[in-house]
Each structure stands twice: as structure tokens, then as C-alpha cells.
Scaffold this active site. Sequence first.
Site, short mmCIF file in Angstrom:
data_model
loop_
_atom_site.label_atom_id
_atom_site.label_comp_id
_atom_site.label_asym_id
_atom_site.label_seq_id
_atom_site.Cartn_x
_atom_site.Cartn_y
_atom_site.Cartn_z
N GLY A 1 -9.09 -12.84 3.57
CA GLY A 1 -8.90 -13.13 2.17
C GLY A 1 -9.87 -14.18 1.72
O GLY A 1 -10.92 -14.39 2.34
N ASP B 1 1.03 -14.85 -6.64
CA ASP B 1 0.02 -13.85 -6.27
C ASP B 1 0.68 -12.57 -5.72
O ASP B 1 0.26 -12.04 -4.69
CB ASP B 1 -0.96 -14.43 -5.24
CG ASP B 1 -2.26 -13.63 -5.17
OD1 ASP B 1 -2.57 -12.90 -6.14
OD2 ASP B 1 -2.97 -13.74 -4.15
#
Length: 468
Positions: A23, A142
Site C-alpha cells: 500500500g 478508508d
Amino acid sequence: MPLLGEGQVIRDTYRVERFLGEGAFAEVYRVRHPFLGRQAMKVFRRPGLSTNDIEKALGEAVLLSRLGHPNIVRVFDANTLETSSGVFGYFTMEYVPGGTLADHLAAHRGFLPVAEAVDIAVQVCRGLAVAHQKNPPIIHRDIKPQNLLMGHDGDATRVLVSDFGLARAVNPWTLMASTRGTMAFKAPETFLDPRGDSRAGDVWAIGSVLYLLLTAQMPHPELVAADPLAGAWYTGRLIPPRELRYVVDERLEKIVTRSLALDPSQRHVSAPELLTDLESWRTPAAPVPPPSVPPPSVPPPSVPSVPPAASERPSTRGPAPREEPAGAQNTGLAAGGPAQLTGASSAATTWGPHSGSGPSGGSGAVATAGPPDADARSAAKAATGPGPASPGAAEPDDVPSLASVPASVEADDVAGAAAHLVDEALRLAGEGRPVAAANRLTAAYDLVPALRDRHGSREQLSRRGVVM
């Protein structure tokens, strides 16, 4: 290039099996613990971090350790590791072999079955409900398909919320936090206020995921590529899910639409509230029992009124035909006598005395002027039936034929005979004798066509209640 290689051993405990992905801030590996088996290891790859910075990075692991729930990934260990590139923080967590929801959706090449889509949203809400009910509440910030892991619990699918790296506790006074996350899944109000993220923002993200699973498209595609300023003032129309997929029912559409309301005050406040609506949709509504009111009184079925006996009513008709006991004999019609007077007398004796007719109890003989009418004879016989012979005026077995009745009284008397047969049919029906009633009706309908063919006068027959 990944920080760790396959086969590398970390802290004499974890053997790296494969690189899973990366990520913005970390890399994820599948590792094997000598006793606990496979786990996932998240390594924060930013080099040169101080001890305090590493502690802050590992705050996600600390947070996850406080949110124990089957729909949130479990944390097992947190520490640091040394490589040739420096010191990095890491933590190990539950390994979910099913991949992410993004992988699952791509494998289906479109939307999911409605029940499966709702089940995924329900499990996400269950996991986030634990965080939203903390004091102060913790928001994820998120939520997206890439951060939802697809595991298995026996034959059932188990969804786990992961990547709490951006999760934060909101301000206890404003219940807000700074805006972070993936723009495509952020609510419009978070673009307007840099500190406008909230539990309602997480609800928007869950609603966006559910909408995507149901329709195979984002709820507001314009927001995916829009800049933050345009997103802050976005007022576009949401296409109702049922317009894109007819199997989405009205109740589910209302839930999804509310979770995606542009005004956060019109949205579900938190994940527990959205969870309540989704669980209610999945649970069939119990049938509502009818109000306990006494049933209305049902009137008894209407019974045709029984006409009074001939001896009790003033009428121009003769006595009603009677059924004869077994063995009784009926008297026949005589063939002699003057045709005019005797014919009228016979009609009066058979169908009842008329005004101006001869005295009752006459001989009842009729002069036969021609062959009897077969239809009229059989109908009258069925209508009168057998009855006991009386000494004064015997009930004939046959009715007089049209040819034997004088023209001056024929139409009126035969019409009266038909009407009388109908009355008898109603009486017999009321007494529970349907066969006899049917015979009377058959006789009446047999008389009327013969009379109409002979005279053709509707008005004259209607005087006696005979409907042609």
C-alpha cells in the site's frame, strides 16, 4: 523491490513464504510461525524512522488489539526488524486466504447476488459497530473493497475489516476527525472541511461498497475523478439501484439511498444504525394478526316466502296441488259437456276459481276439441303431481290443452297456470324439496312458449307476472 525475500527468517520466528502486496505506507507478506502456522505480516517500509515514529506506526496494531471481533482482523504480535536498509516496524495478524473483496468482485465480473451483497455489508457494519461504539468513537476512514478481506467460516463467508492504519478516534466534542482515505469512497462533506470526517463518513463508504456490489458501478462516478473542490460542492443525482438492477426491492433501495444521502444529517448516523436497517431487511416481517373485533352478525340466508294455503289467501287461483300418498288414484278428465261453459269451468277447477266463473266444486269435465297439447299435459302433470282424491273437486292428472280452452279465457288462464307453477316452485324450494320445485319450473317454462306461439301477446301475459 520488496523489503523481504522468500525464505527469509524474521527474528528467528517467522519464515517469509510470499509477498502479498503493498500500500502507500507498508508491504504485506505471508509468513509462517513455527507453532501458530500461517499469518500475515505488515511491514512499514518508510526508512529512517525514529523510535517514536515506529511506535506511532504500530499504533494500528495497538488499536486492532482493542477491537476484538470476528469481523475485524486479529493482531498477534508487533515488533521491529533489521535489514540492510534499516530498522522497520511490523506486526503480524490473522491471515485470510480468500483475498480481498476487490478480488472477489473481479472474479464475478460484475455485481453479486443481492443476498450476498447485503450479507457482506452486514458483516462490515458488525465489525465497524465495535469501533463506532467506543468512547470516543473510532472511525476507519478508508473503507473500500481492497481493505475488506474474504475469509471462510465453514461453508459461510466471513468478511473481515482490515487496514486500520488511517483509523482515528474522533474529537469527543465535535465527533469529527481529519479527512483521510480514498477519494472515490469519501463523502462530499469531507472535501469541504479538512476536519469533517465522521462516523457518517464511514457509513457513506459502506453504502458506496454496497451500491457497487448491487449495480456493478459506483454511486457517483463523477466523484471518482473529481478534484476535492468539485467534490465539496457536488449535488449530482443518485441513480436508484432498482433502475440498474430490477431485483433490488424498494425497502433495500431506501436503505442504500439513505446511506448515500448527500446531506450527512439525512444519513445513518453510524454503522450500528445502518446495521439495524440491513438486519431488518434480511428478517422477514412477521405477519400482523387481524384486529380482535367481534365478527359481524351474519343474517340468515334468505328463504323464499312460502305462499299461504289456498284456504288462507284471497286469490283467483285454485288450491295448490298436493302430493298423493302411495296407492292413491287420480281422476281423469271427462270428455263430454258443452264446450264453452264446461271449458271455463274446467279451467277454474284446475287452476283456481276466477271472478265470474261458475260455482266451485263443479264437475270439472272438459269437452275435448282436439288432440291434447303434449307439452302442456306433461308439464302440468309434473307440476301437480299425485295427490289425494277429494270428493268435491278432484285434482286432474293432466292439465287442459290449449286447444280445449276457449279463446276468450285461454291466454289469461294458461298465464295464470304458469305463474301459479312458479309460486309452487318457490314454496317447494323453501320446504327443501328441490326435485318437486324443479318439476314445477319445467312445467311453467313449457307452458309459456306454447302460449306465446298461439297468441304472441306479451302485455296480456305480463298481467299475470309471466316473463317471456
